[in-house]
Design an enzyme around this catalytic site. Sequence first.
Site, PDB file in Angstrom:
ATOM      1  CG  MET A   1      -2.345   3.152   7.145  1.00 54.91           C
ATOM      2  SD  MET A   1      -2.930   5.630   6.821  1.00 54.91           S
ATOM      3  CE  MET A   1      -1.551   6.417   6.058  1.00 54.91           C
TER       4      MET A   1
ATOM      5  CB  SER B   1      -1.232  -0.211   0.852  1.00 56.23           C
ATOM      6  OG  SER B   1      -1.911   1.403   1.232  1.00 56.23           O
ATOM      7  CB  THR B   2       0.753   4.317   2.549  1.00 57.51           C
ATOM      8  OG1 THR B   2      -0.231   4.609   2.454  1.00 57.51           O
ATOM      9  CG2 THR B   2       1.376   5.326   1.847  1.00 57.51           C
TER      10      THR B   2
ATOM     11  CG  ASP C   1      -6.302  -5.624   2.674  1.00 58.05           C
ATOM     12  OD1 ASP C   1      -6.362  -6.944   2.622  1.00 58.05           O
ATOM     13  OD2 ASP C   1      -5.515  -5.014   1.365  1.00 58.05           O
TER      14      ASP C   1
ATOM     15  CG  HIS D   1      -4.145  -1.015  -0.754  1.00 56.96           C
ATOM     16  ND1 HIS D   1      -3.484  -0.587   0.365  1.00 56.96           N
ATOM     17  CD2 HIS D   1      -4.781  -2.244  -1.040  1.00 56.96           C
ATOM     18  CE1 HIS D   1      -4.466  -2.159   1.004  1.00 56.96           C
ATOM     19  NE2 HIS D   1      -5.166  -3.344  -0.151  1.00 56.96           N
TER      20      HIS D   1
END
Length: 384
Positions: A314, A196-197, A317, A222
């Site tokens: 973050m 993600s991030t 998930d 993401h």
Amino acid sequence: MSVKSVVIATPDAAQRKRLGLVVDRMSEFEVIAQTGDLMNTYNVVEERLPKAVLIADVLAGLAEFEVMRALFSTLDIRWLVVTVPNRRLRRPAVGGSPRSDLFSIPTDAPDEVYERQLRALTRTGLNPRPAAKPNPPRPTETPHSHLACGAPTTNSTRPLITTVKVQNHLTRTSRAPQADPRPPLGSDPIILIGASTGGVDALLAVLTRFPQDCPPTLVVQHTGSGFGESLASLLDRQCLPNVLLANGPMPLRQGQILVGAGIRAHLVLDGRAATRVTTVADGPVAGHVPSVDRLFLSALPVAPRVSAALLTGMGRDGADGMKALRLAGAHTLAQDEASCVVYGMPRAAVELGGVDRVLPLKKIAEALLARRKTNVGPGREVQK
């Protein structure tokens, strides 16, 4: 003296016009395109390869800017964020190569400050990271008047700037594979990755180490809607295996990386034999579509063949799915806190007991490929 090219990217028409006039008065720089959103900016930058980009803070503050920043870093394109005083925005994620560090300038700065900043940023020659394979044929640029852009000054001695609209990546022809990869055998390893991030840079660091005949690899990252194709294109440019955006039923093949990102569906293994993947339109899992948890859980029937990694990001998930995979016999990895931009998803998996090994980013590719007969390489390592 050669003139250096600049792209102006801002949704504010008045700001576009002002910045265009500012650059137009500089003898060393010229504006080659103006855009009003990130998608068109990405396409124009990849197509035109400017020396620098003046980008509005409202665009640089979007989560999707992570993909753009990775492109800038890969091509060694300099960028300057134009800020509006007292406007509170999400600060762009900064990291990776120092050549892509964040530089900003107030929108109302004097002309000489803009020129001094652009000169400083572009003083050294461009040294783009070489692509792993040739780029696919690009669509022809066509003038298009309705894309939001500031009108160029009419009293300039330079040619008028016409807006360039590059076709959206979603309609672009994908590069044909160099060879038809063979489908995996029943005992072949499968690699799964969630991020993600900060994940775009992390994926570049990991996947550029993969050899051309890597095990079938599935990635969930993401990112914003519509940026999946841009991410897949960037990864495909830099990686030896074929990288494709997941889209409906597809065969699982050696030497192929399928990316689930920016799509309104979950990327999952299809069936107990795990010879195909598909995308499933469904509600969010762990707050996301596509979801890392959904991908990991779909691999439970073949868990002993799976090596899975959770990279920077973050939230949580992927944590539940990783624990389930580990209990079913998979080899599970998490990026360590020191090398993460955000130590969220890996931390959640570690705390849940779903991780076999916690590793720095630079060691994850080797660990994922450990079940291959030939191990890591000859991939391409991203220099940090």
